[in-house]
Structure formats: C-alpha cells, structure tokens
Motif scaffolding. Sequence first.
Motif, PDB file in Angstrom:
ATOM      1  N   ASP A  56      38.204  59.399  30.935  1.00 40.89           N
ATOM      2  CA  ASP A  56      38.769  60.561  31.609  1.00 40.89           C
ATOM      3  C   ASP A  56      39.567  61.398  30.611  1.00 40.89           C
ATOM      4  OD1 ASP A  56      37.712  59.526  33.932  1.00 40.89           O
ATOM      5  OD2 ASP A  56      39.620  58.733  34.659  1.00 40.89           O
ATOM      6  N   ILE A  57      39.714  62.676  30.908  1.00 40.33           N
ATOM      7  CA  ILE A  57      40.539  63.578  30.103  1.00 40.33           C
ATOM      8  C   ILE A  57      41.872  63.737  30.819  1.00 40.33           C
ATOM      9  CG2 ILE A  57      40.796  65.952  29.293  1.00 40.33           C
ATOM     10  CD1 ILE A  57      37.758  66.021  28.916  1.00 40.33           C
ATOM     11  N   ALA A  58      42.950  63.505  30.083  1.00 38.66           N
ATOM     12  CA  ALA A  58      44.296  63.601  30.652  1.00 38.66           C
ATOM     13  C   ALA A  58      44.838  65.017  30.472  1.00 38.66           C
ATOM     14  CB  ALA A  58      45.221  62.595  29.996  1.00 38.66           C
ATOM     15  N   ILE A  59      45.276  65.601  31.564  1.00 38.70           N
ATOM     16  CA  ILE A  59      45.991  66.881  31.535  1.00 38.70           C
ATOM     17  C   ILE A  59      47.465  66.522  31.644  1.00 38.70           C
ATOM     18  CG2 ILE A  59      46.402  69.037  32.776  1.00 38.70           C
ATOM     19  CD1 ILE A  59      43.463  68.890  33.684  1.00 38.70           C
ATOM     20  N   ASP A  60      48.240  66.853  30.602  1.00 40.13           N
ATOM     21  CA  ASP A  60      49.646  66.437  30.591  1.00 40.13           C
ATOM     22  C   ASP A  60      50.580  67.604  30.886  1.00 40.13           C
ATOM     23  OD1 ASP A  60      50.078  67.861  28.182  1.00 40.13           O
ATOM     24  OD2 ASP A  60      49.788  66.085  26.939  1.00 40.13           O
ATOM     25  N   GLU A  61      51.893  67.332  30.845  1.00 40.97           N
ATOM     26  CA  GLU A  61      52.888  68.348  31.210  1.00 40.97           C
ATOM     27  C   GLU A  61      52.853  69.556  30.273  1.00 40.97           C
ATOM     28  OE1 GLU A  61      54.580  65.200  28.638  1.00 40.97           O
ATOM     29  OE2 GLU A  61      53.677  65.104  30.610  1.00 40.97           O
ATOM     30  N   ASN A  62      52.389  69.394  29.039  1.00 41.53           N
ATOM     31  CA  ASN A  62      52.255  70.546  28.144  1.00 41.53           C
ATOM     32  C   ASN A  62      51.109  71.457  28.582  1.00 41.53           C
ATOM     33  OD1 ASN A  62      54.354  69.767  26.308  1.00 41.53           O
ATOM     34  ND2 ASN A  62      52.967  68.213  25.531  1.00 41.53           N
ATOM     35  N   ASP A  63      50.084  70.861  29.205  1.00 36.27           N
ATOM     36  CA  ASP A  63      48.937  71.620  29.685  1.00 36.27           C
ATOM     37  C   ASP A  63      49.236  72.350  30.990  1.00 36.27           C
ATOM     38  OD1 ASP A  63      47.482  70.510  27.535  1.00 36.27           O
ATOM     39  OD2 ASP A  63      46.924  68.781  28.758  1.00 36.27           O
ATOM     40  N   THR A  64      50.362  72.017  31.631  1.00 33.38           N
ATOM     41  CA  THR A  64      50.763  72.670  32.877  1.00 33.38           C
ATOM     42  C   THR A  64      52.109  73.380  32.742  1.00 33.38           C
ATOM     43  OG1 THR A  64      51.752  70.635  33.740  1.00 33.38           O
ATOM     44  CG2 THR A  64      49.445  71.062  34.324  1.00 33.38           C
ATOM     45  N   ALA A  65      52.495  73.675  31.497  1.00 33.01           N
ATOM     46  CA  ALA A  65      53.726  74.443  31.267  1.00 33.01           C
ATOM     47  C   ALA A  65      53.425  75.924  31.514  1.00 33.01           C
ATOM     48  CB  ALA A  65      54.220  74.241  29.838  1.00 33.01           C
ATOM     49  N   ILE A  66      54.386  76.637  32.103  1.00 26.16           N
ATOM     50  CA  ILE A  66      54.237  78.077  32.312  1.00 26.16           C
ATOM     51  C   ILE A  66      54.497  78.778  30.980  1.00 26.16           C
ATOM     52  CG2 ILE A  66      55.223  80.106  33.472  1.00 26.16           C
ATOM     53  CD1 ILE A  66      53.473  78.413  35.294  1.00 26.16           C
ATOM     54  N   LEU A  67      53.569  79.637  30.565  1.00 29.63           N
ATOM     55  CA  LEU A  67      53.653  80.294  29.260  1.00 29.63           C
ATOM     56  C   LEU A  67      54.186  81.718  29.344  1.00 29.63           C
ATOM     57  CD1 LEU A  67      50.206  79.123  27.833  1.00 29.63           C
ATOM     58  CD2 LEU A  67      52.446  78.081  27.485  1.00 29.63           C
ATOM     59  N   GLY A  68      53.884  82.415  30.418  1.00 33.51           N
ATOM     60  CA  GLY A  68      54.276  83.820  30.545  1.00 33.51           C
ATOM     61  C   GLY A  68      55.687  83.984  31.070  1.00 33.51           C
ATOM     62  N   ALA A  69      56.249  85.151  30.815  1.00 30.17           N
ATOM     63  CA  ALA A  69      57.614  85.444  31.249  1.00 30.17           C
ATOM     64  C   ALA A  69      57.669  85.898  32.707  1.00 30.17           C
ATOM     65  CB  ALA A  69      58.215  86.522  30.353  1.00 30.17           C
ATOM     66  N   GLY A  70      56.525  86.230  33.288  1.00 30.22           N
ATOM     67  CA  GLY A  70      56.508  86.769  34.647  1.00 30.22           C
ATOM     68  C   GLY A  70      56.787  85.748  35.734  1.00 30.22           C
ATOM     69  N   GLY A  71      56.594  84.461  35.438  1.00 33.46           N
ATOM     70  CA  GLY A  71      56.892  83.422  36.414  1.00 33.46           C
ATOM     71  C   GLY A  71      55.861  83.266  37.512  1.00 33.46           C
ATOM     72  N   GLY A  72      54.689  83.866  37.344  1.00 31.93           N
ATOM     73  CA  GLY A  72      53.660  83.758  38.370  1.00 31.93           C
ATOM     74  C   GLY A  72      52.677  82.626  38.081  1.00 31.93           C
ATOM     75  N   ILE A  73      51.737  82.465  38.994  1.00 30.29           N
ATOM     76  CA  ILE A  73      50.691  81.457  38.837  1.00 30.29           C
ATOM     77  C   ILE A  73      49.824  81.820  37.640  1.00 30.29           C
ATOM     78  CG2 ILE A  73      48.607  80.487  39.912  1.00 30.29           C
ATOM     79  CD1 ILE A  73      50.001  80.943  42.631  1.00 30.29           C
ATOM     80  N   GLU A  74      49.482  80.809  36.822  1.00 25.88           N
ATOM     81  CA  GLU A  74      48.662  81.022  35.635  1.00 25.88           C
ATOM     82  C   GLU A  74      47.346  80.257  35.755  1.00 25.88           C
ATOM     83  OE1 GLU A  74      52.377  81.730  32.549  1.00 25.88           O
ATOM     84  OE2 GLU A  74      51.028  80.048  32.197  1.00 25.88           O
ATOM     85  N   ARG A  75      46.249  80.893  35.378  1.00 28.98           N
ATOM     86  CA  ARG A  75      44.922  80.280  35.428  1.00 28.98           C
ATOM     87  C   ARG A  75      44.609  79.674  34.058  1.00 28.98           C
ATOM     88  NH1 ARG A  75      40.070  80.658  38.612  1.00 28.98           N
ATOM     89  NH2 ARG A  75      41.635  80.429  40.214  1.00 28.98           N
ATOM     90  N   ARG A  76      44.208  78.398  34.062  1.00 31.20           N
ATOM     91  CA  ARG A  76      43.832  77.682  32.841  1.00 31.20           C
ATOM     92  C   ARG A  76      42.340  77.389  32.854  1.00 31.20           C
ATOM     93  NH1 ARG A  76      49.080  75.866  31.324  1.00 31.20           N
ATOM     94  NH2 ARG A  76      50.162  77.832  31.613  1.00 31.20           N
ATOM     95  N   GLU A  77      41.771  77.282  31.661  1.00 33.79           N
ATOM     96  CA  GLU A  77      40.360  76.923  31.530  1.00 33.79           C
ATOM     97  C   GLU A  77      40.222  75.825  30.481  1.00 33.79           C
ATOM     98  OE1 GLU A  77      36.721  79.664  31.825  1.00 33.79           O
ATOM     99  OE2 GLU A  77      37.160  79.542  29.665  1.00 33.79           O
ATOM    100  N   LEU A  78      39.685  74.691  30.913  1.00 35.36           N
ATOM    101  CA  LEU A  78      39.377  73.586  30.015  1.00 35.36           C
ATOM    102  C   LEU A  78      37.885  73.672  29.724  1.00 35.36           C
ATOM    103  CD1 LEU A  78      40.520  69.932  30.213  1.00 35.36           C
ATOM    104  CD2 LEU A  78      38.097  70.439  29.935  1.00 35.36           C
ATOM    105  N   THR A  79      37.555  73.820  28.441  1.00 35.39           N
ATOM    106  CA  THR A  79      36.166  73.884  28.008  1.00 35.39           C
ATOM    107  C   THR A  79      35.855  72.623  27.223  1.00 35.39           C
ATOM    108  OG1 THR A  79      36.349  76.291  27.827  1.00 35.39           O
ATOM    109  CG2 THR A  79      34.453  75.253  26.759  1.00 35.39           C
TER     110      THR A  79
END
Length: 106
Positions: A56-79
């Motif tokens: 399995d591939i582990a998605i950790d807390e760094n992969d779910t950190a908010i990056l933008g300053a706007g504070g909104g929902i962010e879309r991620r893509e794992l390729t």
Amino acid sequence: MTEIKRLLEGSTATLAIVWKDEDGEAVTPSSVEYRIDCLTTGQEVRAKTSATPGADIAIDENDTAILGAGGGIERRELTALAKWTGGQLPHVVRYDVVPLRGYPLD
C-alpha cells in the motif's frame, strides 16, 4: 482514475492500488514510483518516491498539509507508475484536503 472523497488536514490514509493489464488481469509490477501534486496551488507535495511493489502507499500528514494561504479545500493528485514485464501502468488518484481551524494544536 480513483477518487478519494476527502481527507482532513494533518490526517493519514492508506492507498491500495490493484494493478491490471489491458485485459483487466491483475499483474505484479517489478517497480512502482509515485508523486503527489497540489492542483489548487500548483505546488509539488511529494517528489517522485519509490514504493514497494504490491504494498500500500501511505499518505501522511505532510501529504495532507494545507499549502495555500486562502485556507480553503485543496485538491491533490497522486500519480503512480508501475513497471512490469508487459510495459508500464499509470494510475491517478485525486483527493481533497479539508482545512481544520486551529490546526496544528501546538
């Protein structure tokens, strides 16, 4: 492509990919590499990383950190790209990261 509904900021998850050839038969890859990008901000979340084939591939807390300053929902893509004797098999997973107010707690 696989869609994961939503992950909370700072959370973890496990992703199991079943690799299939063009005939829909399950195959065991000889190697797997993946990366994660934020489609909302355009930033790289995780650089190209090797994974153990069949694991399995582990998605950790760094992969779910908010990056933008706007504070909104962010879309991620794992390729992910698996290599096997018959060629290469790509797989894409998209997930949303939902920000938590007051996170992190320290």
